[in-house]
Scaffold this motif. Structure first.
Motif, PDB file in Angstrom:
ATOM      1  N   VAL A  58       0.871  -1.177   0.000  1.00 48.79           N
ATOM      2  CA  VAL A  58       0.000   0.000   0.000  1.00 48.79           C
ATOM      3  C   VAL A  58       0.908   1.228   0.000  1.00 48.79           C
ATOM      4  N   ARG A  59       0.730   2.084  -1.012  1.00 50.51           N
ATOM      5  CA  ARG A  59       1.548   3.286  -1.127  1.00 50.51           C
ATOM      6  C   ARG A  59       0.695   4.487  -1.478  1.00 50.51           C
ATOM      7  N   LEU A  60       1.059   5.618  -0.928  1.00 52.11           N
ATOM      8  CA  LEU A  60       0.393   6.875  -1.269  1.00 52.11           C
ATOM      9  C   LEU A  60       0.789   7.281  -2.683  1.00 52.11           C
ATOM     10  N   PRO A  61      -0.060   8.006  -3.390  1.00 49.78           N
ATOM     11  CA  PRO A  61       0.287   8.451  -4.739  1.00 49.78           C
ATOM     12  C   PRO A  61       1.574   9.281  -4.727  1.00 49.78           C
ATOM     13  N   GLY A  62       2.515   8.934  -5.597  1.00 51.55           N
ATOM     14  CA  GLY A  62       3.773   9.651  -5.703  1.00 51.55           C
ATOM     15  C   GLY A  62       4.816   9.267  -4.662  1.00 51.55           C
ATOM     16  N   GLU A  63       4.481   8.359  -3.771  1.00 51.47           N
ATOM     17  CA  GLU A  63       5.387   7.963  -2.698  1.00 51.47           C
ATOM     18  C   GLU A  63       6.386   6.923  -3.208  1.00 51.47           C
ATOM     19  N   THR A  64       7.653   7.102  -2.878  1.00 59.54           N
ATOM     20  CA  THR A  64       8.668   6.126  -3.267  1.00 59.54           C
ATOM     21  C   THR A  64       8.654   4.958  -2.285  1.00 59.54           C
ATOM     22  N   ALA A  65       9.329   3.877  -2.651  1.00 58.19           N
ATOM     23  CA  ALA A  65       9.413   2.711  -1.774  1.00 58.19           C
ATOM     24  C   ALA A  65      10.077   3.086  -0.455  1.00 58.19           C
ATOM     25  N   ARG A  66      11.107   3.906  -0.513  1.00 55.72           N
ATOM     26  CA  ARG A  66      11.814   4.330   0.696  1.00 55.72           C
ATOM     27  C   ARG A  66      10.900   5.168   1.598  1.00 55.72           C
ATOM     28  N   GLU A  67      10.161   6.096   0.999  1.00 59.41           N
ATOM     29  CA  GLU A  67       9.236   6.935   1.774  1.00 59.41           C
ATOM     30  C   GLU A  67       8.131   6.087   2.405  1.00 59.41           C
ATOM     31  N   ALA A  68       7.631   5.096   1.663  1.00 53.30           N
ATOM     32  CA  ALA A  68       6.576   4.222   2.183  1.00 53.30           C
ATOM     33  C   ALA A  68       7.086   3.427   3.378  1.00 53.30           C
ATOM     34  N   LYS A  69       8.304   2.919   3.276  1.00 55.27           N
ATOM     35  CA  LYS A  69       8.870   2.142   4.375  1.00 55.27           C
ATOM     36  C   LYS A  69       9.041   3.010   5.621  1.00 55.27           C
ATOM     37  N   LYS A  70       9.492   4.237   5.426  1.00 55.70           N
ATOM     38  CA  LYS A  70       9.667   5.158   6.552  1.00 55.70           C
ATOM     39  C   LYS A  70       8.320   5.489   7.189  1.00 55.70           C
ATOM     40  N   ARG A  71       7.294   5.737   6.343  1.00 52.60           N
ATOM     41  CA  ARG A  71       5.958   6.052   6.844  1.00 52.60           C
ATOM     42  C   ARG A  71       5.386   4.872   7.628  1.00 52.60           C
ATOM     43  N   GLU A  72       5.530   3.658   7.096  1.00 54.40           N
ATOM     44  CA  GLU A  72       5.020   2.462   7.770  1.00 54.40           C
ATOM     45  C   GLU A  72       5.714   2.262   9.122  1.00 54.40           C
ATOM     46  N   LYS A  73       7.004   2.524   9.177  1.00 60.98           N
ATOM     47  CA  LYS A  73       7.750   2.389  10.427  1.00 60.98           C
ATOM     48  C   LYS A  73       7.223   3.368  11.473  1.00 60.98           C
ATOM     49  N   LEU A  74       6.965   4.616  11.061  1.00 60.99           N
ATOM     50  CA  LEU A  74       6.419   5.614  11.983  1.00 60.99           C
ATOM     51  C   LEU A  74       5.010   5.248  12.437  1.00 60.99           C
ATOM     52  N   GLU A  75       4.184   4.760  11.510  1.00 64.05           N
ATOM     53  CA  GLU A  75       2.817   4.352  11.855  1.00 64.05           C
ATOM     54  C   GLU A  75       2.832   3.185  12.842  1.00 64.05           C
ATOM     55  N   ASN A  76       3.725   2.219  12.635  1.00 65.73           N
ATOM     56  CA  ASN A  76       3.818   1.073  13.550  1.00 65.73           C
ATOM     57  C   ASN A  76       4.273   1.514  14.934  1.00 65.73           C
ATOM     58  N   ALA A  77       5.235   2.434  14.993  1.00 70.36           N
ATOM     59  CA  ALA A  77       5.708   2.940  16.286  1.00 70.36           C
ATOM     60  C   ALA A  77       4.587   3.672  17.012  1.00 70.36           C
ATOM     61  N   GLU A  78       3.812   4.466  16.290  1.00 75.06           N
ATOM     62  CA  GLU A  78       2.692   5.192  16.889  1.00 75.06           C
ATOM     63  C   GLU A  78       1.628   4.223  17.386  1.00 75.06           C
ATOM     64  N   ARG A  79       1.358   3.177  16.604  1.00 78.14           N
ATOM     65  CA  ARG A  79       0.370   2.173  16.998  1.00 78.14           C
ATOM     66  C   ARG A  79       0.816   1.452  18.277  1.00 78.14           C
ATOM     67  N   ARG A  80       2.108   1.112  18.358  1.00 78.29           N
ATOM     68  CA  ARG A  80       2.629   0.468  19.571  1.00 78.29           C
ATOM     69  C   ARG A  80       2.539   1.402  20.769  1.00 78.29           C
ATOM     70  N   ARG A  81       2.859   2.682  20.553  1.00 74.95           N
ATOM     71  CA  ARG A  81       2.810   3.660  21.635  1.00 74.95           C
ATOM     72  C   ARG A  81       1.380   3.802  22.167  1.00 74.95           C
ATOM     73  N   LEU A  82       0.398   3.851  21.268  1.00 75.62           N
ATOM     74  CA  LEU A  82      -0.998   4.008  21.674  1.00 75.62           C
ATOM     75  C   LEU A  82      -1.539   2.761  22.367  1.00 75.62           C
ATOM     76  N   SER A  83      -0.991   1.595  22.025  1.00 71.40           N
ATOM     77  CA  SER A  83      -1.488   0.365  22.641  1.00 71.40           C
ATOM     78  C   SER A  83      -0.734   0.015  23.922  1.00 71.40           C
ATOM     79  N   GLY A  84       0.134   0.882  24.354  1.00 73.26           N
ATOM     80  CA  GLY A  84       0.849   0.634  25.608  1.00 73.26           C
ATOM     81  C   GLY A  84       2.091  -0.203  25.451  1.00 73.26           C
ATOM     82  N   GLY A  85       2.672  -0.218  24.246  1.00 72.46           N
ATOM     83  CA  GLY A  85       3.921  -0.940  24.033  1.00 72.46           C
ATOM     84  C   GLY A  85       3.780  -2.418  23.760  1.00 72.46           C
ATOM     85  N   ARG A  86       2.589  -2.859  23.459  1.00 72.84           N
ATOM     86  CA  ARG A  86       2.379  -4.295  23.192  1.00 72.84           C
ATOM     87  C   ARG A  86       2.618  -4.623  21.755  1.00 72.84           C
TER      88      ARG A  86
END
Length: 86
Positions: A58-86
């Protein structure tokens, strides 16, 4: 057979995978915003992969593979933070 397929979709498309792999895999990477929308367009993927795989990214329009990987990493970190580190 003995190869791979990478399919890139925008986050507005819902992906349904129904396939089988022998010494390979079927995988969706990234998060689609359309997962909860019943009216979103659907991409159905099915088949058989032997010694290879099918990967949907899943990629945003115009997003490179590198940008997508960075975005996914940030989203996963935020999801872990919101779930209490689980």
């Amino acid at each position: 057979m003995m190869g791979g397929v990478e399919i890139i979709v925008p986050p507005t498309v819902r992906v349904e995978m129904n396939g089988m792999a022998f010494l390979g895999g079927f995988e969706v990477k990234g998060r689609s915003w359309a997962e909860q929308d019943p009216d979103a367009p659907v991409l159905r993927i099915g088949g058989f992969a032997m010694m290879g795989g099918v990967e949907v990214r899943v990629r945003l329009p115009g997003e490179t593979a590198r940008e997508a990987k960075k975005r996914e990493k940030l989203e996963n970190a935020e999801r872990r933070r919101l779930s209490g580190g689980r």
